[in-house]
Design a protein around this motif. Structure first.
Motif, PDB file in Angstrom:
ATOM      1  N   TYR A  26       0.821  -1.208   0.000  1.00 40.49           N
ATOM      2  CA  TYR A  26       0.000   0.000   0.000  1.00 40.49           C
ATOM      3  C   TYR A  26       0.856   1.260   0.000  1.00 40.49           C
ATOM      4  N   THR A  27       0.292   2.322  -0.561  1.00 36.96           N
ATOM      5  CA  THR A  27       0.788   3.670  -0.363  1.00 36.96           C
ATOM      6  C   THR A  27      -0.092   4.256   0.735  1.00 36.96           C
ATOM      7  N   VAL A  28       0.542   4.907   1.693  1.00 36.61           N
ATOM      8  CA  VAL A  28      -0.198   5.423   2.839  1.00 36.61           C
ATOM      9  C   VAL A  28      -0.089   6.941   2.887  1.00 36.61           C
ATOM     10  N   SER A  29      -1.235   7.587   3.071  1.00 30.17           N
ATOM     11  CA  SER A  29      -1.274   9.020   3.344  1.00 30.17           C
ATOM     12  C   SER A  29      -1.691   9.151   4.798  1.00 30.17           C
ATOM     13  N   ASP A  30      -0.788   9.697   5.599  1.00 34.31           N
ATOM     14  CA  ASP A  30      -0.966   9.738   7.044  1.00 34.31           C
ATOM     15  C   ASP A  30      -1.072  11.188   7.515  1.00 34.31           C
ATOM     16  N   SER A  31      -2.163  11.535   8.144  1.00 37.38           N
ATOM     17  CA  SER A  31      -2.366  12.888   8.647  1.00 37.38           C
ATOM     18  C   SER A  31      -2.431  12.835  10.167  1.00 37.38           C
ATOM     19  N   CYS A  32      -1.507  13.537  10.831  1.00 34.91           N
ATOM     20  CA  CYS A  32      -1.397  13.454  12.288  1.00 34.91           C
ATOM     21  C   CYS A  32      -1.523  14.816  12.962  1.00 34.91           C
ATOM     22  N   THR A  48       2.080  12.845   5.922  1.00 33.07           N
ATOM     23  CA  THR A  48       3.229  12.100   5.428  1.00 33.07           C
ATOM     24  C   THR A  48       2.730  11.032   4.466  1.00 33.07           C
ATOM     25  N   THR A  49       3.506  10.769   3.429  1.00 28.06           N
ATOM     26  CA  THR A  49       3.200   9.671   2.515  1.00 28.06           C
ATOM     27  C   THR A  49       4.338   8.664   2.581  1.00 28.06           C
ATOM     28  N   LEU A  68       1.010  -4.870  10.205  1.00 30.13           N
ATOM     29  CA  LEU A  68       1.107  -3.648   9.414  1.00 30.13           C
ATOM     30  C   LEU A  68       2.550  -3.183   9.500  1.00 30.13           C
ATOM     31  N   SER A  69       3.257  -3.229   8.377  1.00 29.11           N
ATOM     32  CA  SER A  69       4.660  -2.786   8.412  1.00 29.11           C
ATOM     33  C   SER A  69       4.717  -1.261   8.325  1.00 29.11           C
ATOM     34  N   ASN A  70       5.683  -0.690   8.993  1.00 30.25           N
ATOM     35  CA  ASN A  70       5.976   0.734   8.898  1.00 30.25           C
ATOM     36  C   ASN A  70       4.811   1.644   9.306  1.00 30.25           C
ATOM     37  N   LEU A  71       3.972   1.194  10.236  1.00 28.80           N
ATOM     38  CA  LEU A  71       2.841   2.024  10.661  1.00 28.80           C
ATOM     39  C   LEU A  71       3.352   3.360  11.194  1.00 28.80           C
ATOM     40  N   GLY A  72       2.786   4.445  10.709  1.00 25.78           N
ATOM     41  CA  GLY A  72       3.190   5.779  11.122  1.00 25.78           C
ATOM     42  C   GLY A  72       4.555   6.174  10.607  1.00 25.78           C
ATOM     43  N   ASN A  73       5.052   5.452   9.581  1.00 26.75           N
ATOM     44  CA  ASN A  73       6.379   5.702   9.010  1.00 26.75           C
ATOM     45  C   ASN A  73       7.465   5.554  10.076  1.00 26.75           C
ATOM     46  N   CYS A  76      -3.472  10.024  14.644  1.00 31.75           N
ATOM     47  CA  CYS A  76      -3.340  10.017  13.183  1.00 31.75           C
ATOM     48  C   CYS A  76      -4.516   9.330  12.494  1.00 31.75           C
ATOM     49  N   LEU A  77      -4.701   9.717  11.241  1.00 26.80           N
ATOM     50  CA  LEU A  77      -5.635   9.052  10.331  1.00 26.80           C
ATOM     51  C   LEU A  77      -4.826   8.651   9.112  1.00 26.80           C
ATOM     52  N   ALA A  78      -4.722   7.351   8.888  1.00 24.62           N
ATOM     53  CA  ALA A  78      -3.963   6.827   7.753  1.00 24.62           C
ATOM     54  C   ALA A  78      -4.930   6.263   6.717  1.00 24.62           C
ATOM     55  N   THR A  79      -4.701   6.616   5.460  1.00 24.90           N
ATOM     56  CA  THR A  79      -5.481   6.067   4.361  1.00 24.90           C
ATOM     57  C   THR A  79      -4.549   5.189   3.541  1.00 24.90           C
TER      58      THR A  79
END
Length: 166
Positions: free
Chosen positions: A69-75, A83-84, A99-104, A159-162
């Motif tokens: 997945y590509t993740v768009s994370d708004s915190c 962050t993407t 979930l790998s790399n959660l929250g980068n 955060c909200l991650a999409t």
């Protein structure tokens, strides 16, 4: 009087025959990873399973989410902003994901099935607590609302991650 007795006995006999003719809706139904509902005859799946196109509990819940997945994370919080980054979701078993790399963060965080479309995150490492919920929206989209509590530096980000499937 004997006609009344005959009528009564005939009625009772017919009633007993009709009741004994009811069929079991679960007769011949094998739900595989679940049980048959005695009223509807439909399969009720065990945790981590869903019904296939035939209504049998053969589909592992985690399989629909596995992928890159590509993740768009708004915190909000000390690390506020958007962050993407990339992440992968892997199955541990029928009811648990990672979930790998959660929250980068570079960390792999476990998640557990809670219902048909949702999972829960509740994990603590030495210095960080991850908690939240995720929702499988459609085949290519997952949303995760989570919190990262950095216990060493006393910082909490919400955060909200999409997650969008690659």
């Amino acid at each position: 009087m004997s006609n009344i007795v005959r009528f009564f006995m005939s009625t009772v006999f017919i009633f007993v025959v009709l009741i004994s003719c009811e069929t079991d809706p679960c007769e011949g139904v094998s739900c595989d990873n679940g049980v048959c509902d005695a009223i509807s005859g439909e399969c009720i799946c065990s945790r981590g399973y869903q019904t296939d196109l035939n209504g049998i509990c053969t589909v592992t819940w985690t399989t629909k989410m596995i992928g890159s997945y590509t993740v768009s994370d708004s915190c909000t919080g000390p690390n506020a902003g958007t962050t993407t980054y990339n992440s992968t979701i892997a199955a541990v078993d029928e009811a648990n994901l990672t979930l790998s790399n959660l929250g980068n963060t570079g960390r792999t965080v476990p998640a557990t099935h809670t219902n048909f479309t949702n999972f829960e995150i509740d994990w603590k490492s030495n210095d960080t607590i991850f908690s939240g919920t995720g929702t499988w929206v459609v085949d290519t989209l997952i949303r995760i609302e989570y919190m990262i509590n950095d216990t060493t530096n006393q910082r909490i980000d919400t955060c909200l991650a999409t997650y969008t499937r690659l």
